[in-house]
Design a protein around this motif. Structure first.
Motif, PDB file in Angstrom:
ATOM      1  N   THR A 151     -67.349 -17.450  -5.304  1.00 48.48           N
ATOM      2  CA  THR A 151     -68.406 -18.975  -4.229  1.00 48.48           C
ATOM      3  C   THR A 151     -69.801 -18.901  -5.286  1.00 48.48           C
ATOM      4  O   THR A 151     -70.748 -19.834  -5.223  1.00 48.48           O
ATOM      5  N   GLU A 152     -70.516 -17.619  -5.342  1.00 49.08           N
ATOM      6  CA  GLU A 152     -71.557 -17.831  -6.082  1.00 49.08           C
ATOM      7  C   GLU A 152     -71.037 -18.596  -7.583  1.00 49.08           C
ATOM      8  O   GLU A 152     -71.887 -19.298  -8.106  1.00 49.08           O
ATOM      9  N   PHE A 153     -70.158 -18.574  -8.185  1.00 45.69           N
ATOM     10  CA  PHE A 153     -70.003 -19.549  -9.220  1.00 45.69           C
ATOM     11  C   PHE A 153     -69.366 -20.506  -9.275  1.00 45.69           C
ATOM     12  O   PHE A 153     -70.232 -21.372 -10.287  1.00 45.69           O
ATOM     13  N   LEU A 154     -68.599 -20.432  -8.564  1.00 48.28           N
ATOM     14  CA  LEU A 154     -68.553 -22.693  -7.697  1.00 48.28           C
ATOM     15  C   LEU A 154     -69.742 -23.421  -7.409  1.00 48.28           C
ATOM     16  O   LEU A 154     -69.989 -24.063  -8.381  1.00 48.28           O
ATOM     17  N   TYR A 155     -70.343 -22.758  -6.732  1.00 46.61           N
ATOM     18  CA  TYR A 155     -71.581 -22.989  -6.535  1.00 46.61           C
ATOM     19  C   TYR A 155     -72.600 -23.440  -7.545  1.00 46.61           C
ATOM     20  O   TYR A 155     -73.670 -24.917  -7.214  1.00 46.61           O
ATOM     21  N   ASP A 156     -72.638 -22.265  -8.397  1.00 39.90           N
ATOM     22  CA  ASP A 156     -73.760 -22.452  -9.495  1.00 39.90           C
ATOM     23  C   ASP A 156     -73.095 -24.028 -10.315  1.00 39.90           C
ATOM     24  O   ASP A 156     -74.276 -24.249 -11.120  1.00 39.90           O
ATOM     25  N   GLN A 157     -72.109 -23.748 -10.659  1.00 38.23           N
ATOM     26  CA  GLN A 157     -71.481 -24.676 -11.393  1.00 38.23           C
ATOM     27  C   GLN A 157     -71.604 -25.843 -10.944  1.00 38.23           C
ATOM     28  O   GLN A 157     -72.170 -26.930 -11.363  1.00 38.23           O
ATOM     29  N   ILE A 158     -71.580 -26.167  -9.885  1.00 34.98           N
ATOM     30  CA  ILE A 158     -71.661 -27.666  -8.718  1.00 34.98           C
ATOM     31  C   ILE A 158     -73.023 -28.139  -8.816  1.00 34.98           C
ATOM     32  O   ILE A 158     -73.445 -29.042  -9.118  1.00 34.98           O
ATOM     33  N   GLU A 159     -73.836 -27.264  -7.858  1.00 36.91           N
ATOM     34  CA  GLU A 159     -75.229 -27.214  -8.028  1.00 36.91           C
ATOM     35  C   GLU A 159     -76.591 -27.264  -9.376  1.00 36.91           C
ATOM     36  O   GLU A 159     -77.595 -27.704  -9.090  1.00 36.91           O
ATOM     37  N   SER A 211     -65.040 -19.453   4.014  1.00 41.09           N
ATOM     38  CA  SER A 211     -66.187 -18.981   4.935  1.00 41.09           C
ATOM     39  C   SER A 211     -67.658 -18.619   4.224  1.00 41.09           C
ATOM     40  O   SER A 211     -68.750 -18.095   4.520  1.00 41.09           O
ATOM     41  N   CYS A 212     -67.404 -17.780   3.062  1.00 41.25           N
ATOM     42  CA  CYS A 212     -68.655 -17.125   1.761  1.00 41.25           C
ATOM     43  C   CYS A 212     -68.974 -18.827   1.410  1.00 41.25           C
ATOM     44  O   CYS A 212     -70.025 -18.450   1.520  1.00 41.25           O
ATOM     45  N   PHE A 213     -67.789 -19.960   1.543  1.00 39.55           N
ATOM     46  CA  PHE A 213     -69.173 -20.885   0.842  1.00 39.55           C
ATOM     47  C   PHE A 213     -69.853 -21.566   0.835  1.00 39.55           C
ATOM     48  O   PHE A 213     -71.465 -22.012   1.787  1.00 39.55           O
ATOM     49  N   ALA A 214     -68.906 -21.326   2.857  1.00 39.65           N
ATOM     50  CA  ALA A 214     -70.431 -22.303   4.137  1.00 39.65           C
ATOM     51  C   ALA A 214     -71.341 -21.215   4.169  1.00 39.65           C
ATOM     52  O   ALA A 214     -72.846 -21.712   4.559  1.00 39.65           O
ATOM     53  N   LEU A 215     -71.248 -19.986   4.303  1.00 41.40           N
ATOM     54  CA  LEU A 215     -72.222 -19.016   4.041  1.00 41.40           C
ATOM     55  C   LEU A 215     -73.909 -18.628   2.860  1.00 41.40           C
ATOM     56  O   LEU A 215     -74.683 -19.073   3.632  1.00 41.40           O
ATOM     57  N   LYS A 216     -73.198 -19.408   2.205  1.00 40.87           N
ATOM     58  CA  LYS A 216     -74.167 -19.967   1.131  1.00 40.87           C
ATOM     59  C   LYS A 216     -74.917 -20.982   1.201  1.00 40.87           C
ATOM     60  O   LYS A 216     -75.688 -20.715   0.999  1.00 40.87           O
ATOM     61  N   LEU A 217     -74.150 -22.152   1.459  1.00 39.36           N
ATOM     62  CA  LEU A 217     -74.139 -23.354   2.192  1.00 39.36           C
ATOM     63  C   LEU A 217     -76.141 -22.688   2.751  1.00 39.36           C
ATOM     64  O   LEU A 217     -76.565 -23.693   3.086  1.00 39.36           O
ATOM     65  N   LEU A 218     -75.628 -22.507   3.743  1.00 38.93           N
ATOM     66  CA  LEU A 218     -76.097 -21.644   5.321  1.00 38.93           C
ATOM     67  C   LEU A 218     -77.767 -21.346   4.378  1.00 38.93           C
ATOM     68  O   LEU A 218     -78.632 -21.827   4.914  1.00 38.93           O
ATOM     69  N   LYS A 219     -77.449 -20.473   3.711  1.00 33.43           N
ATOM     70  CA  LYS A 219     -78.662 -19.539   2.898  1.00 33.43           C
ATOM     71  C   LYS A 219     -79.177 -20.679   1.746  1.00 33.43           C
ATOM     72  O   LYS A 219     -80.915 -21.061   1.848  1.00 33.43           O
ATOM     73  N   GLU A 220     -78.377 -21.723   1.349  1.00 34.99           N
ATOM     74  CA  GLU A 220     -79.414 -22.939  -0.107  1.00 34.99           C
ATOM     75  C   GLU A 220     -79.967 -24.046   1.268  1.00 34.99           C
ATOM     76  O   GLU A 220     -80.225 -25.316   0.605  1.00 34.99           O
ATOM     77  N   ASN A 221     -79.557 -23.947   2.415  1.00 37.83           N
ATOM     78  CA  ASN A 221     -80.059 -25.255   3.176  1.00 37.83           C
ATOM     79  C   ASN A 221     -79.196 -26.570   2.879  1.00 37.83           C
ATOM     80  O   ASN A 221     -80.250 -27.334   2.923  1.00 37.83           O
ATOM     81  N   LYS A 222     -78.047 -26.605   2.666  1.00 34.95           N
ATOM     82  CA  LYS A 222     -77.260 -27.603   2.006  1.00 34.95           C
ATOM     83  C   LYS A 222     -76.678 -27.929   3.277  1.00 34.95           C
ATOM     84  O   LYS A 222     -76.019 -27.638   4.245  1.00 34.95           O
ATOM     85  N   SER A 223     -76.350 -29.019   3.720  1.00 33.32           N
ATOM     86  CA  SER A 223     -75.806 -30.124   4.576  1.00 33.32           C
ATOM     87  C   SER A 223     -74.356 -30.421   4.714  1.00 33.32           C
ATOM     88  O   SER A 223     -73.506 -29.710   3.301  1.00 33.32           O
ATOM     89  N   MET A 267     -75.697 -38.526   4.999  1.00 37.18           N
ATOM     90  CA  MET A 267     -74.779 -38.201   4.067  1.00 37.18           C
ATOM     91  C   MET A 267     -75.241 -36.580   3.979  1.00 37.18           C
ATOM     92  O   MET A 267     -76.069 -35.962   3.976  1.00 37.18           O
ATOM     93  N   LEU A 268     -74.179 -35.566   4.085  1.00 34.30           N
ATOM     94  CA  LEU A 268     -73.469 -34.597   4.003  1.00 34.30           C
ATOM     95  C   LEU A 268     -73.734 -34.298   2.611  1.00 34.30           C
ATOM     96  O   LEU A 268     -73.342 -34.708   1.395  1.00 34.30           O
ATOM     97  N   ASP A 269     -73.805 -32.803   2.227  1.00 32.61           N
ATOM     98  CA  ASP A 269     -73.701 -32.373   0.621  1.00 32.61           C
ATOM     99  C   ASP A 269     -72.824 -32.677   0.289  1.00 32.61           C
ATOM    100  O   ASP A 269     -71.693 -32.296  -0.467  1.00 32.61           O
ATOM    101  N   TYR A 270     -71.914 -31.088   2.004  1.00 28.72           N
ATOM    102  CA  TYR A 270     -70.436 -31.123   1.137  1.00 28.72           C
ATOM    103  C   TYR A 270     -69.315 -31.219   2.558  1.00 28.72           C
ATOM    104  O   TYR A 270     -70.095 -30.790   4.037  1.00 28.72           O
ATOM    105  N   ILE A 271     -68.193 -31.387   2.417  1.00 30.50           N
ATOM    106  CA  ILE A 271     -66.956 -31.175   3.836  1.00 30.50           C
ATOM    107  C   ILE A 271     -66.250 -30.070   2.480  1.00 30.50           C
ATOM    108  O   ILE A 271     -66.314 -30.446   1.730  1.00 30.50           O
ATOM    109  N   ILE A 272     -65.840 -29.191   3.742  1.00 29.44           N
ATOM    110  CA  ILE A 272     -65.698 -27.515   3.059  1.00 29.44           C
ATOM    111  C   ILE A 272     -63.873 -27.769   4.426  1.00 29.44           C
ATOM    112  O   ILE A 272     -64.231 -27.615   5.647  1.00 29.44           O
TER     113      ILE A 272
END
Length: 349
Positions: free
Chosen positions: A322-330, A14-26, A1-6
């Protein structure tokens, strides 16, 4: 199972995908590669509102995150995208000069406004009242960045180039399913395309069409982002970009004669040189009635999230949002109230 579909690979996606790459999220990105505001965005970044000579909301933080993210894109993709270029605000009268010099002494604006007034040395830049410099401005080469990042995603099997069909989402207890892809959540980064999203279409997203001209000049334009009502940005090989229009009525993606004439009229107020039009593009920006982005999850389907509403400042806004949303989700960090989709609760009813 993936963590995200964008859904969507414009600046926000693209910014959100880059953040997921940095955080090793699938994740997987699904993008039709069509009708993106970012595909015609010039990529100018400027932390000052040049009509009122005031800072944009959260200016210093936005600038910091923008430079951080696009530096990361540069390292990942092996290309330069950040170009620091001063902006020169051309004055239209003495009153503007007085206002500028007063604002330039305000502590929060000192890092951004040079209070010295300059006169044009170029016979083709028309500035009878002079101009002044805005510091910490420049251009992100968005077109090249988005294209190379799409290639990177493709090479790593992280993108599907197709239209997303919202009606094919299947909801399960702790995840969603889309065409055989299982994921914990979906983040919609669709720009104005959100108006076709049945889960978020009623939000107050307003489309604003913008058109851009690329021109070929007979002589070199002095380096800088020349700004009056519109801007003039010299590139290489005597090419330059000038824009933009703001049309809320015609929401087609086709360039228009009207848009071209409007841009040329404003261009010729500040530029007297000969030129020919090399290219004309159009796109639709997603703006919000209160001029703030929209982040958060759907009130009923809590694994459906939105990252949208960047308007004309997507280059600056995308990374921090992107930072705001990622921190809210994770991490469960509360979103700033100005950005939270919950402020539009009445639109869900």
């Amino acid at each position: 199972m993936l963590d995200y579909i964008i859904v969507g690979q414009g600046v926000a996606g693209s910014c959100f995908a880059l953040k997921l790459l940095k955080e090793n999220k699938s994740f997987i990105v699904i993008d039709e590669n069509k009708n993106k505001a970012s595909s015609v965005a010039v990529g100018i970044y400027n932390p000052v509102v040049l009509k009122r000579f005031s800072l944009i909301w959260n200016a210093e933080e936005q600038l910091k995150w923008m430079l951080d993210y696009f530096s990361s894109f540069e390292k990942l993709l092996g290309e330069k995208f950040i170009h620091e270029i001063p902006t020169y605000r051309i004055f239209k009268n003495e009153d503007e000069i007085k206002t500028w010099q007063k604002k330039a002494k305000q502590p929060e604006l000192i890092p951004f406004l040079n209070d010295e007034i300059f006169q044009s040395n170029s016979p083709e830049i028309k500035a009878p009242f002079g101009f002044a410099e805005v510091k910490q401005t420049g251009r992100i080469d968005l077109e090249n960045c988005m294209k190379l990042f799409q290639m990177y995603l493709s090479e790593h099997d992280l993108i599907r180039n197709e239209k997303f069909d919202h009606l094919k989402i299947q909801f399960h207890e702790n995840h969603v399913e889309y065409e055989g892809i299982l994921a914990k959540r979906i983040v919609f980064c669709e720009g104005f395309g959100v108006k076709e999203n049945p889960f978020f279409k009623d939000l107050p997203v307003i489309g604003v069409k913008g058109e851009v001209l690329k021109i070929k000049t007979e002589t070199e334009i002095p380096k800088g982002i020349w700004k009056a009502y519109n801007f003039l940005l010299p590139l290489e090989d005597q090419l330059a970009l000038t824009a933009s229009t703001y049309d809320r009525d015609d929401l087609t993606y086709e360039p228009t004669e009207k848009g071209r004439a409007e841009i040329q009229n404003y261009l010729e107020e500040i530029y007297t040189g000969n030129y020919e039009i090399a290219k004309q593009n159009a796109g639709i920006r997603p703006t919000i009635i209160d001029r703030r982005p929209i982040l958060g999850h759907h009130p009923k389907f809590e694994n459906l999230w939105i990252l949208n509403g960047m308007g004309t400042r997507g280059t600056l806004l995308g990374p921090q949002m992107t930072e705001f949303l990622y921190d809210q989700i994770e991490k469960g960090v509360e979103l700033p109230k100005e950005t939270d989709v919950k402020r539009f609760e009445k639109y869900w009813n």
